[in-house]
Structures are given as structure tokens and as C-alpha cells.
Motif scaffolding. Structure first.
Motif, PDB file in Angstrom:
ATOM      1  N   VAL A  60      31.493  25.460  31.026  1.00 34.68           N
ATOM      2  CA  VAL A  60      32.359  25.463  32.586  1.00 34.68           C
ATOM      3  C   VAL A  60      33.301  25.324  34.098  1.00 34.68           C
ATOM      4  O   VAL A  60      33.592  26.272  34.276  1.00 34.68           O
ATOM      5  CB  VAL A  60      30.860  25.308  33.225  1.00 34.68           C
ATOM      6  N   GLY A  61      33.550  24.711  33.232  1.00 31.66           N
ATOM      7  CA  GLY A  61      35.316  23.723  33.915  1.00 31.66           C
ATOM      8  C   GLY A  61      36.246  25.098  34.197  1.00 31.66           C
ATOM      9  O   GLY A  61      36.741  25.786  35.317  1.00 31.66           O
ATOM     10  N   ALA A  62      36.422  25.642  32.745  1.00 33.52           N
ATOM     11  CA  ALA A  62      37.360  26.783  32.311  1.00 33.52           C
ATOM     12  C   ALA A  62      37.023  28.142  33.302  1.00 33.52           C
ATOM     13  O   ALA A  62      37.450  29.272  33.228  1.00 33.52           O
ATOM     14  CB  ALA A  62      37.488  27.100  30.750  1.00 33.52           C
ATOM     15  N   PHE A  63      35.350  28.132  32.668  1.00 33.85           N
ATOM     16  CA  PHE A  63      34.902  29.698  33.303  1.00 33.85           C
ATOM     17  C   PHE A  63      35.205  30.001  34.753  1.00 33.85           C
ATOM     18  O   PHE A  63      35.516  30.923  35.320  1.00 33.85           O
ATOM     19  CB  PHE A  63      33.883  30.078  32.624  1.00 33.85           C
ATOM     20  N   ALA A  64      35.195  28.780  35.309  1.00 33.13           N
ATOM     21  CA  ALA A  64      35.066  28.778  37.162  1.00 33.13           C
ATOM     22  C   ALA A  64      36.349  29.186  37.431  1.00 33.13           C
ATOM     23  O   ALA A  64      36.801  29.799  38.396  1.00 33.13           O
ATOM     24  CB  ALA A  64      34.844  27.514  37.523  1.00 33.13           C
ATOM     25  N   GLU A  65      37.315  28.292  36.982  1.00 32.23           N
ATOM     26  CA  GLU A  65      38.588  28.452  37.464  1.00 32.23           C
ATOM     27  C   GLU A  65      39.107  30.298  37.346  1.00 32.23           C
ATOM     28  O   GLU A  65      40.156  30.745  38.229  1.00 32.23           O
ATOM     29  CB  GLU A  65      39.917  27.857  35.970  1.00 32.23           C
ATOM     30  N   THR A  66      39.084  30.488  35.564  1.00 37.17           N
ATOM     31  CA  THR A  66      39.042  31.406  35.859  1.00 37.17           C
ATOM     32  C   THR A  66      38.470  33.216  36.387  1.00 37.17           C
ATOM     33  O   THR A  66      39.565  33.802  36.764  1.00 37.17           O
ATOM     34  CB  THR A  66      38.176  31.965  33.851  1.00 37.17           C
ATOM     35  N   PHE A  67      37.574  32.675  37.047  1.00 36.04           N
ATOM     36  CA  PHE A  67      37.136  33.267  36.940  1.00 36.04           C
ATOM     37  C   PHE A  67      36.743  33.886  38.853  1.00 36.04           C
ATOM     38  O   PHE A  67      37.479  34.583  39.713  1.00 36.04           O
ATOM     39  CB  PHE A  67      34.822  33.062  37.495  1.00 36.04           C
ATOM     40  N   GLU A  68      37.545  32.819  39.488  1.00 38.39           N
ATOM     41  CA  GLU A  68      38.319  32.604  40.264  1.00 38.39           C
ATOM     42  C   GLU A  68      39.545  32.864  40.912  1.00 38.39           C
ATOM     43  O   GLU A  68      40.019  33.929  41.796  1.00 38.39           O
ATOM     44  CB  GLU A  68      38.485  30.745  40.835  1.00 38.39           C
ATOM     45  N   ASP A  69      39.891  32.852  39.261  1.00 38.95           N
ATOM     46  CA  ASP A  69      42.046  33.827  39.809  1.00 38.95           C
ATOM     47  C   ASP A  69      41.700  34.660  39.920  1.00 38.95           C
ATOM     48  O   ASP A  69      41.855  35.464  40.452  1.00 38.95           O
ATOM     49  CB  ASP A  69      42.373  33.360  38.442  1.00 38.95           C
ATOM     50  N   ALA A  70      40.344  35.191  38.966  1.00 42.28           N
ATOM     51  CA  ALA A  70      40.411  37.411  38.572  1.00 42.28           C
ATOM     52  C   ALA A  70      39.475  37.676  40.034  1.00 42.28           C
ATOM     53  O   ALA A  70      39.395  38.561  39.822  1.00 42.28           O
ATOM     54  CB  ALA A  70      38.892  37.534  37.747  1.00 42.28           C
ATOM     55  N   ASN A  71      38.880  36.692  40.300  1.00 38.90           N
ATOM     56  CA  ASN A  71      38.239  37.516  41.953  1.00 38.90           C
ATOM     57  C   ASN A  71      38.187  37.180  43.086  1.00 38.90           C
ATOM     58  O   ASN A  71      37.443  37.595  43.814  1.00 38.90           O
ATOM     59  CB  ASN A  71      36.964  37.496  41.595  1.00 38.90           C
ATOM     60  N   SER A  72      39.048  36.026  43.013  1.00 41.83           N
ATOM     61  CA  SER A  72      39.314  35.593  44.449  1.00 41.83           C
ATOM     62  C   SER A  72      40.342  36.936  45.080  1.00 41.83           C
ATOM     63  O   SER A  72      40.844  37.515  44.377  1.00 41.83           O
ATOM     64  CB  SER A  72      40.291  34.548  44.988  1.00 41.83           C
TER      65      SER A  72
ATOM     66  N   ASP B 249      37.610  39.734  28.814  1.00 42.71           N
ATOM     67  CA  ASP B 249      38.473  40.453  30.249  1.00 42.71           C
ATOM     68  C   ASP B 249      38.914  39.744  30.904  1.00 42.71           C
ATOM     69  O   ASP B 249      39.950  40.203  32.086  1.00 42.71           O
ATOM     70  CB  ASP B 249      37.435  42.030  31.632  1.00 42.71           C
ATOM     71  N   LEU B 250      37.912  38.536  31.508  1.00 44.61           N
ATOM     72  CA  LEU B 250      38.479  37.390  31.994  1.00 44.61           C
ATOM     73  C   LEU B 250      39.682  36.963  31.870  1.00 44.61           C
ATOM     74  O   LEU B 250      40.435  36.321  32.923  1.00 44.61           O
ATOM     75  CB  LEU B 250      37.121  37.004  32.687  1.00 44.61           C
ATOM     76  N   PHE B 251      39.248  36.936  30.595  1.00 41.67           N
ATOM     77  CA  PHE B 251      40.672  35.565  30.112  1.00 41.67           C
ATOM     78  C   PHE B 251      41.581  36.168  29.908  1.00 41.67           C
ATOM     79  O   PHE B 251      43.060  35.260  28.948  1.00 41.67           O
ATOM     80  CB  PHE B 251      39.904  34.520  28.968  1.00 41.67           C
ATOM     81  N   GLU B 252      42.210  37.746  29.726  1.00 37.59           N
ATOM     82  CA  GLU B 252      42.813  38.274  28.978  1.00 37.59           C
ATOM     83  C   GLU B 252      44.088  37.561  30.069  1.00 37.59           C
ATOM     84  O   GLU B 252      45.358  38.057  29.208  1.00 37.59           O
ATOM     85  CB  GLU B 252      42.740  40.067  29.009  1.00 37.59           C
ATOM     86  N   HIS B 253      44.418  37.275  31.511  1.00 41.69           N
ATOM     87  CA  HIS B 253      45.529  37.648  31.959  1.00 41.69           C
ATOM     88  C   HIS B 253      45.297  36.385  31.996  1.00 41.69           C
ATOM     89  O   HIS B 253      46.628  35.784  33.403  1.00 41.69           O
ATOM     90  CB  HIS B 253      45.778  37.888  32.655  1.00 41.69           C
ATOM     91  N   THR B 254      45.172  35.000  31.275  1.00 37.58           N
ATOM     92  CA  THR B 254      44.592  33.641  31.674  1.00 37.58           C
ATOM     93  C   THR B 254      46.242  32.920  29.872  1.00 37.58           C
ATOM     94  O   THR B 254      45.838  33.205  29.192  1.00 37.58           O
ATOM     95  CB  THR B 254      44.060  33.017  31.927  1.00 37.58           C
ATOM     96  N   ASP B 255      46.517  31.994  29.704  1.00 34.39           N
ATOM     97  CA  ASP B 255      46.943  31.584  29.203  1.00 34.39           C
ATOM     98  C   ASP B 255      46.026  29.832  28.551  1.00 34.39           C
ATOM     99  O   ASP B 255      46.715  29.238  27.620  1.00 34.39           O
ATOM    100  CB  ASP B 255      49.132  30.891  29.250  1.00 34.39           C
ATOM    101  N   GLN B 256      45.094  29.662  28.973  1.00 34.00           N
ATOM    102  CA  GLN B 256      44.378  28.724  28.338  1.00 34.00           C
ATOM    103  C   GLN B 256      43.923  28.854  26.874  1.00 34.00           C
ATOM    104  O   GLN B 256      43.402  30.145  26.014  1.00 34.00           O
ATOM    105  CB  GLN B 256      43.146  29.338  29.491  1.00 34.00           C
ATOM    106  N   SER B 257      43.970  27.560  26.156  1.00 29.55           N
ATOM    107  CA  SER B 257      43.443  27.739  24.881  1.00 29.55           C
ATOM    108  C   SER B 257      42.317  27.509  24.566  1.00 29.55           C
ATOM    109  O   SER B 257      41.928  26.760  23.062  1.00 29.55           O
ATOM    110  CB  SER B 257      44.724  26.659  24.054  1.00 29.55           C
ATOM    111  N   GLU B 258      41.411  27.210  25.498  1.00 29.64           N
ATOM    112  CA  GLU B 258      39.647  27.008  25.322  1.00 29.64           C
ATOM    113  C   GLU B 258      39.317  27.568  26.667  1.00 29.64           C
ATOM    114  O   GLU B 258      39.905  27.888  27.389  1.00 29.64           O
ATOM    115  CB  GLU B 258      39.734  25.563  25.467  1.00 29.64           C
ATOM    116  N   GLY B 259      37.827  27.406  26.266  1.00 32.38           N
ATOM    117  CA  GLY B 259      37.521  28.054  27.525  1.00 32.38           C
ATOM    118  C   GLY B 259      35.994  29.009  27.356  1.00 32.38           C
ATOM    119  O   GLY B 259      35.024  29.261  27.788  1.00 32.38           O
TER     120      GLY B 259
END
Length: 269
Positions: free
Chosen positions: A126-138, A204-214
Motif C-alpha cells: 500500500v505504501g509504495a503503491f500510494a506513492e507511485t499512484f500519486e507520482d503517476a496521476n497527480s 505501467d504504474l511502476f515502469e518509470h520508478t526506481d523502486q525495488s519493491e512495491g
């Protein structure tokens, strides 16, 4: 000392199978006397038979292109990699060829192909997904940020009911996940297709992030996909050979396993 004791290859050179062992020359082994129930016994040492040394550890290795499958027994993968680098250098390989690492890499093209074959479950942190969702859709309207905040708030409300104030320091150690699972007890169908579509959207959501988990995606064939690696697990039983396993049996299973990876598109080497 580490050395190759067995090798096998096919006419085209792929795959190359190796069995390497490590030992300390002239080292004795500790032995325990058969003393029954006695609680006062002395340990002693015994030398190896003439012309031999005691085995410390060994590894069975399959090499093909850029792929490596390693089965170790009391020998670390780092030691295997160091030995292989030295071997390449000693055989006249260039510094560039000898400068390699053993990495568990998740190729994005391969991941997309595996997802199309069918997805059983998708797990989102949830934490990583929320951060990624915010970056992708804000955007100017703040809808992405509001949605991400809503996800976090929902789970916070679940875990904070009737909590004491002194328990709030635990927040940073709490993890929450969303799991979407397809029921395949009655065969693969719309549920698997829907899970596959969710998995594709997650990528698609995580494609442009450098997160190693999520996230974690489990395919219908049992392959686990994470942002930084693809995990394929399969259990094998090998006949014991002293303190190790029979290397030919290990080689055989490694070849079977590698053929499965090739057939399922996990690797193309």
C-alpha cells in the motif's frame, strides 16, 4: 583450493555443465568416537586417505549465454563467481569478459510476456503503491493525490481502532498489502484475464520508478515476478553422496529446469 572436477558440454557448447569442488590441501577432519551415552569424550582428527583431501564444499553449474544456474553445497555463490572470473582470465578472456556479476535480473520484456500467459495473483504494497499512484496521476485537480491519501487513510483507520496513544510509534513498522487473486479451481477464464490486466496496469504504474519493491505478481505457472527479479521455484530431490549430492543427478535436473525457463520465455539465451 577450488577446482573443476567434472565438465560436460554439447557440440554447440550450450549449455556448459561444470562441477567444482573446494578443499584445503592436507587438512585433517574432526572425528567423534562412538562412546554410547558417555558425557566425557574427546574429539580427535583423522587425515584424508593418501592422495586425497576432504571435501569442504562443491557446486554444480549450468552456463548458457548470459544465463547461469547454480546449485551449491556448503559453498557460497560469491566464491563461485570469483572462481569463474579467474577462469575466464586464465583462459585468455578479455578484462571486459571477466568482469561480470551473478545477478537476479527481471527483464521488462520478459515480464510482459509472462503476464500474457496468465496471472494468478497480484500483491500491492500500500505504501509504495500510494506513492507511485500519486507520482503517476497527480495533476492540477489533485485527484491522484486524493486517491493515494484515501488508500492510506482506509488502512490507517483499520489498524488504529481502539489503539493506545503509546502504540502509535509502531506505525512505521506496520505493513499493509492489497491482494487480488484469481480463483482457478474451476479452470482458467475471465478471472485470470482480469488479474492479468491488473498486473499489466501495475507494471505501467511502476515502469518509470526506481523502486525495488512495491508489488509481486504470481503467474498461473508458479513464477513470481518482483520489480527487481523473477523467481522460479521448483523442488527436486537428489540422492545423497556423502556430505553432498550426486552431481550427475543435479546436472540432469538443472537441464530440465533450464528447458522449462526457455519454453516459458523467462530467458532467451
Amino acid at each position: 583450493m577450488i577446482q573443476i572436477v567434472h565438465r560436460k558440454t554439447k557440440p554447440d557448447g550450450r549449455p556448459l555443465l561444470l562441477h567444482i569442488t573446494t578443499h584445503n590441501e592436507g587438512e585433517a577432519a574432526s572425528v567423534v568416537p562412538r562412546a554410547g551415552r558417555s558425557s566425557n569424550i574427546d574429539l580427535s582428527t583423522a587425515p584424508a586417505p593418501d592422495g586425497h583431501d576432504y571435501l569442504d564444499g562443491d557446486a554444480m553449474i549450468l552456463l548458457s549465454g548470459n544465463d547461469a544456474i547454480i546449485c551449491v553445497s556448503n559453498l557460497h555463490e560469491v566464491s563461485v563467481a570469483n572462481y569463474l572470473r579467474r577462469l575466464v582470465s586464465e583462459k585468455g578472456g578479455t578484462p571486459k569478459k571477466a568482469n561480470f556479476d551473478l545477478m537476479k535480473v527481471a527483464n521488462k520484456t520478459v515480464i510482459r510476456k509472462l503476464i500474457k500467459s496468465g496471472v494468478r495473483a497480484v500483491t500491492l504494497d500500500v505504501g509504495a503503491f500510494a506513492e507511485t499512484f500519486e507520482d503517476a496521476n497527480s495533476g492540477p485537480d489533485g485527484r491522484g493525490q486524493n486517491a493515494a491519501t484515501a488508500i492510506g487513510s482506509f488502512f490507517r483507520n483499520l489498524i488504529e481502532q481502539d489503539r493506545k496513544s503509546e502504540d502509535y510509534y509502531l506505525d512505521e513498522n506496520l505493513n499493509a498489502s492489497i491482494v487480488i487473486r484469481a480463483d482457478i479451481r474451476h479452470g482458467k477464464g475471465a478471472a485470470v484475464e482480469a488479474a492479468s490486466e491488473v498486473a499489466d496496469n501495475v507494471l505501467d504504474l511502476f515502469e518509470h520508478t526506481d523502486q525495488s519493491e512495491g508489488y509481486q505478481i504470481e503467474t498461473t505457472s508458479g513464477i513470481t515476478i518482483k520489480p527487481d527479479q523473477i523467481v522460479v521455484r521448483e523442488r527436486f530431490r537428489f540422492p545423497a553422496h556423502g556430505k553432498t549430492i550426486e552431481y550427475k543427478a543435479a546436472w540432469s535436473k538443472m537441464e530440465e529446469f533450464y528447458a522449462r525457463l526457455l519454453s516459458e520465455g523467462v530467458t532467451a539465451s
